[in-house]
Design a protein around this motif. Structure first.
Motif, PDB file in Angstrom:
ATOM      1  N   GLY A  53       0.785  -1.227   0.000  1.00  0.00           N
ATOM      2  CA  GLY A  53       0.000   0.000   0.000  1.00  0.00           C
ATOM      3  C   GLY A  53       0.818   1.278   0.000  1.00  0.00           C
ATOM      4  O   GLY A  53       0.248   2.376   0.048  1.00  0.00           O
ATOM      5  N   TYR A  54       2.142   1.177  -0.058  1.00  0.00           N
ATOM      6  CA  TYR A  54       2.996   2.359  -0.062  1.00  0.00           C
ATOM      7  C   TYR A  54       3.831   2.389  -1.329  1.00  0.00           C
ATOM      8  O   TYR A  54       4.150   1.351  -1.921  1.00  0.00           O
ATOM      9  N   ASN A  55       4.227   3.581  -1.729  1.00  0.00           N
ATOM     10  CA  ASN A  55       5.119   3.739  -2.862  1.00  0.00           C
ATOM     11  C   ASN A  55       6.547   3.880  -2.351  1.00  0.00           C
ATOM     12  O   ASN A  55       6.868   4.822  -1.614  1.00  0.00           O
ATOM     13  N   TRP A  56       7.396   2.946  -2.752  1.00  0.00           N
ATOM     14  CA  TRP A  56       8.781   2.922  -2.310  1.00  0.00           C
ATOM     15  C   TRP A  56       9.692   3.364  -3.449  1.00  0.00           C
ATOM     16  O   TRP A  56       9.491   2.982  -4.596  1.00  0.00           O
ATOM     17  N   SER A  57      10.693   4.159  -3.118  1.00  0.00           N
ATOM     18  CA  SER A  57      11.697   4.522  -4.113  1.00  0.00           C
ATOM     19  C   SER A  57      12.466   3.269  -4.511  1.00  0.00           C
ATOM     20  O   SER A  57      13.075   2.604  -3.668  1.00  0.00           O
ATOM     21  N   ALA A  58      12.434   2.927  -5.773  1.00  0.00           N
ATOM     22  CA  ALA A  58      13.036   1.673  -6.234  1.00  0.00           C
ATOM     23  C   ALA A  58      14.543   1.663  -6.003  1.00  0.00           C
ATOM     24  O   ALA A  58      15.103   0.652  -5.552  1.00  0.00           O
ATOM     25  N   LEU A  59      15.237   2.763  -6.309  1.00  0.00           N
ATOM     26  CA  LEU A  59      16.682   2.799  -6.108  1.00  0.00           C
ATOM     27  C   LEU A  59      17.051   2.780  -4.625  1.00  0.00           C
ATOM     28  O   LEU A  59      18.049   2.169  -4.234  1.00  0.00           O
ATOM     29  N   ASP A  60      16.248   3.452  -3.794  1.00  0.00           N
ATOM     30  CA  ASP A  60      16.497   3.388  -2.353  1.00  0.00           C
ATOM     31  C   ASP A  60      16.319   1.960  -1.841  1.00  0.00           C
ATOM     32  O   ASP A  60      17.096   1.483  -0.998  1.00  0.00           O
ATOM     33  N   LEU A  61      15.290   1.292  -2.344  1.00  0.00           N
ATOM     34  CA  LEU A  61      15.049  -0.093  -1.926  1.00  0.00           C
ATOM     35  C   LEU A  61      16.214  -0.992  -2.321  1.00  0.00           C
ATOM     36  O   LEU A  61      16.728  -1.773  -1.504  1.00  0.00           O
ATOM     37  N   ALA A  62      16.666  -0.864  -3.572  1.00  0.00           N
ATOM     38  CA  ALA A  62      17.809  -1.668  -4.023  1.00  0.00           C
ATOM     39  C   ALA A  62      19.057  -1.335  -3.203  1.00  0.00           C
ATOM     40  O   ALA A  62      19.797  -2.240  -2.779  1.00  0.00           O
ATOM     41  N   GLY A  63      19.271  -0.047  -2.954  1.00  0.00           N
ATOM     42  CA  GLY A  63      20.448   0.362  -2.193  1.00  0.00           C
ATOM     43  C   GLY A  63      20.426  -0.148  -0.765  1.00  0.00           C
ATOM     44  O   GLY A  63      21.455  -0.576  -0.229  1.00  0.00           O
ATOM     45  N   LEU A  64      19.262  -0.125  -0.131  1.00  0.00           N
ATOM     46  CA  LEU A  64      19.157  -0.617   1.250  1.00  0.00           C
ATOM     47  C   LEU A  64      19.380  -2.117   1.324  1.00  0.00           C
ATOM     48  O   LEU A  64      20.055  -2.619   2.226  1.00  0.00           O
ATOM     49  N   LEU A  65      18.810  -2.853   0.374  1.00  0.00           N
ATOM     50  CA  LEU A  65      18.987  -4.303   0.379  1.00  0.00           C
ATOM     51  C   LEU A  65      20.448  -4.682   0.155  1.00  0.00           C
ATOM     52  O   LEU A  65      20.989  -5.582   0.820  1.00  0.00           O
ATOM     53  N   LEU A  66      21.093  -3.989  -0.767  1.00  0.00           N
ATOM     54  CA  LEU A  66      22.511  -4.254  -1.003  1.00  0.00           C
ATOM     55  C   LEU A  66      23.343  -3.898   0.226  1.00  0.00           C
ATOM     56  O   LEU A  66      24.313  -4.587   0.567  1.00  0.00           O
ATOM     57  N   PHE A  67      22.951  -2.837   0.916  1.00  0.00           N
ATOM     58  CA  PHE A  67      23.691  -2.431   2.113  1.00  0.00           C
ATOM     59  C   PHE A  67      23.549  -3.437   3.249  1.00  0.00           C
ATOM     60  O   PHE A  67      24.452  -3.576   4.076  1.00  0.00           O
ATOM     61  N   VAL A  68      22.424  -4.149   3.293  1.00  0.00           N
ATOM     62  CA  VAL A  68      22.270  -5.197   4.306  1.00  0.00           C
ATOM     63  C   VAL A  68      23.389  -6.234   4.155  1.00  0.00           C
ATOM     64  O   VAL A  68      23.960  -6.716   5.141  1.00  0.00           O
ATOM     65  N   GLY A  69      23.718  -6.572   2.907  1.00  0.00           N
ATOM     66  CA  GLY A  69      24.841  -7.469   2.672  1.00  0.00           C
ATOM     67  C   GLY A  69      26.147  -6.888   3.174  1.00  0.00           C
ATOM     68  O   GLY A  69      26.962  -7.583   3.787  1.00  0.00           O
TER      69      GLY A  69
END
Length: 697
Positions: free
Chosen positions: A219-235
């Motif tokens: 139900g929310y709009n997420w910034s796609a690049l922010d999402l990719a960047g956060l997931l990569l940063f988890v690694g």
């Protein structure tokens, strides 16, 4: 020989060494295994410095060598390649220089270990995986190297697998890194979903056009690049031991000290920093992800520095120091100063490897003792080790003169990070926050670093008490085999911790200097700890940084952080020196002028000391929430869900009902004929009654 062929040899030489020592080590013997792996590492090191020199002084253009198809599944195309640019050139010399010196150092440190071929094979395998990671031209090869160093670190941390603590530490490191790697894999999937490619050369030009793209989820709009960047940063958080996923790092000290230097100084733990800087085209258009990186890095720098204040194991102090310095690198990258982050990664490799190997020299000279409270007065007995450890301490504390830019390596890179953080205040919401946190952590770094030096090399020689007790307690020291197979769990603070590399000793415990095969790598690293900052400052973050990086690091048109960092107020230039000097003076007062004061304070305890000593209770919290929580959840699903509900109402329930019914029916079967005749008569009567009733109706 062409440069491309030379690069291929440099990258794959450690793999050849690992295979020779791993498969044929028992056949060719210890010395041959050591010679092959170490010699091939020095070949790689020579190639790396050749490439770096050509890039730095002869303006070598970036190039990619395609070796063979890797994975081809529909649009998912991966080719095994070797990418050479500014970033990979820097990482090549960092990895191969430290690794080759660690190999040489291990000749002396592991001299009496009976599994040397296996140890050197693991070291070389780790180095190859790291080289595959830093030369990757796409996400798939990057992930291969990422998982490869994870596997090799598991093998190295648990090298002494007969020790339960070593095996537990290896498993812990493996599991915690899997948490981060799951996020990393999701990040790669997200990038492929957005762009349809995992090739860096194809991906980076497409990113700017995707800026502002959103993805609807829950139900929310997420910034796609922010999402990719956060997931990569988890690694990156898992691999580089950032806050929340840091708990594996100090326990990894259970491995041999050369492993600590290799994994925690310049290679595995810096992979996350390298990855963030490599993916600067993504993070420049992902402001939320960048802010999270900066804040996480700042908190990690502060957290690890506070914990380092209260540790007594010499290797654990340096381990938390590593964690803190990685925090500096991440918050530099988070505010957009990727060049400063890579500069600190570069200088940190020299002085942190120096400190770890210096600690190993102390442990070797102290006959396996790691508790600093049982050392003291070693500067006369270990003069070379004392000198190099002092150099490393000056480098990490960043002591230097700002106005004339004069100091050891850490002064140049750490000050560059802090100045960039302050200059980023106009661009990044986290700029001032991480600047002041980094400033405070710098003071703590100076305190715990000099605390280590004073407790180890100065103060009262506490080891003499143990030597006296040894003379009266036992006439025979433990044999190397007994030390190697020691398997008693060690206390949390490792009061009697031993780095069991098998150097048995006989007679009184008297410290001694390490052999020259261990001291030569320390002297070489000392040169890097002194001069690497001054020599390469202009290339990494100074006037020649555009020529040096040449597009390997991308900064957006609004990112002027590095440029503005050269024009910060004077007080910002002097602040790091002031806080570091203050931390040093406090350490001098507590551990030199008022010797014994810190010990008395520690004995009294107190909430703050207890909090720092127990590492903010992260292990206890994680054990309660995740370990015991997972066990309780498993018991719930097993004992309630599976046993009582599923089995109780299903197979076991049906079987129970059948047994009960059969038991009741069995009572009817009496065996008497007149009982059966009576039942038949009742049946006939019932049928007749039913027929009459039906006919009458």
């Amino acid at each position: 020989m062409t440069l491309e062929l030379l690069v291929i040899i440099g990258v794959f030489a450690p793999l050849v060494g690992a295979m020779v020592a791993g498969f044929f080590g028992r056949r060719i013997g210890n010395i041959a295994s050591q010679a092959v792996t170490t010699g091939l590492l020095f070949v790689s090191c020579a190639v790396a410095w050749t490439v770096f020199s050509l890039h730095t002084w002869h303006h070598l253009e970036a190039f990619t060598i395609q070796l063979a198809p890797f994975i081809n599944v529909g649009d998912f195309q991966s080719v095994w390649s070797i990418r050479i640019d500014a970033l990979s050139a820097v990482m090549l010399i960092v990895v191969t220089t430290v690794s080759s010196l660690v190999h040489l150092y291990s000749w002396g440190y592991m001299a009496e270990d009976d599994s040397r071929p296996r140890f050197f094979a693991y070291l070389s395998l780790f180095t190859f995986a790291m080289l595959a990671l830093v030369t990757a031209a796409d996400f798939m090869q990057l992930f291969f190297g990422w998982e490869g160093v994870g596997l090799a670190s598991y093998l190295l941390i648990g090298f002494w697998f007969k020790k339960p603590t070593a095996s537990a530490a290896a498993i812990k490191a493996f599991v915690v890194n899997r948490v981060g790697d799951f996020g990393f894999a999701l990040g790669i999937i997200t990038v492929f979903w957005m762009f349809g490619t995992i090739q860096f050369a194809e991906l980076f030009p497409l990113i700017a056009a995707k800026a502002g793209t959103t993805w609807e989820f829950l139900g929310y709009n997420w910034s796609a690049l922010d999402l990719a960047g956060l997931l990569l940063f988890v690694g990156a958080m898992g691999k580089s031991a950032q806050f929340f996923l840091h708990t594996w790092l100090p326990d990894a000290m259970e491995g041999p000290t050369p492993v600590s230097a290799l994994i925690h100084a310049a290679t595995m733990v810096t992979a996350g920093v390298y990855m963030v800087c490599l993916l600067s085209p993504i993070y420049e258009y992902a402001p939320t992800a960048s802010m999270v990186i900066a804040i996480t890095g700042g908190i990690t720098a502060l957290f690890a520095a506070t914990v380092g204040l209260a540790q007594n194991d010499i290797k654990r102090v340096i381990a938390y120091s590593t964690c803190s310095q990685l925090g500096y690198m991440f918050f530099a990258a988070g505010v957009g100063a990727y060049q400063a982050a890579m500069f600190h990664l570069f200088t940190h490799a020299f002085f942190k490897a120096l400190l770890f190997l210096g600690a190993g020299s102390v442990i070797h000279g102290m006959h396996h003792e790691q508790d600093m409270r049982k050392m003291g007065g070693l500067w006369k007995l270990l003069p070379v080790t004392y000198a190099v450890m002092t150099i490393g301490t000056i480098a990490i504390t960043g002591l230097g003169i700002p106005e004339v830019k004069l100091g050891f390596a850490g002064f140049y890179s750490k000050d560059s990070i802090l100045e960039s953080a302050f200059a980023s205040a106009d661009y990044s919401p986290a700029g001032l926050f991480v600047f002041f946190i980094g400033l405070f952590a710098a003071g703590l770094t100076a305190y715990y670093s000099w605390r280590l030096v004073f407790m180890t090399f100065h103060n009262r020689a506490a080891w003499k008490d143990d030597a006296h007790a040894h003379d009266h307690h036992d006439d025979h020291a433990a044999s190397p085999a007994q030390l190697e197979t020691h398997s008693e769990p060690l206390p949390e603070d490792h009061d009697h911790a031993h780095d069991d590399h098998g150097h048995g000793h006989h007679g009184p415990l008297k410290p001694h200097e390490s052999p020259w095969v261990m001291l030569v790598p320390l002297l070489v690293l000392s040169i890097g700890a002194i001069f690497s900052g001054a020599v390469f400052y202009e290339f990494f973050v100074g006037h020649h940084e555009h020529e040096f990086w040449r597009g390997a690091i991308f900064t957006g048109p609004e990112n002027h952080v590095l440029h503005d960092s050269h024009y910060v107020p004077t007080w910002v230039l002097w602040a790091p020196l002031i806080v570091s000097s203050l931390g040093t003076l406090i350490a001098v007062y507590v551990y030199v002028l008022k010797e014994g004061m810190a010990r008395r304070m520690a004995e009294r305890g107190g909430p703050l000391h207890t909090f720092f000593y127990n590492k903010w209770f992260f292990d206890e919290i994680y054990d309660f929430v995740f370990v015991k929580g997972a066990r309780a959840l498993g018991d719930l699903f097993w004992k309630i869900g599976d046993v009582r509900i599923i089995d109780g109402l299903g197979p076991n329930g049906a079987a129970w009902a059948s047994l009960k019914s059969a038991a009741r029916l069995a009572k009817i079967q009496s065996g008497y004929v007149y009982h059966y005749a009576f039942v038949m008569l009742l049946g006939v009567a019932g049928l007749l009654a039913f027929a009459i009733a039906t006919w009458g109706a």
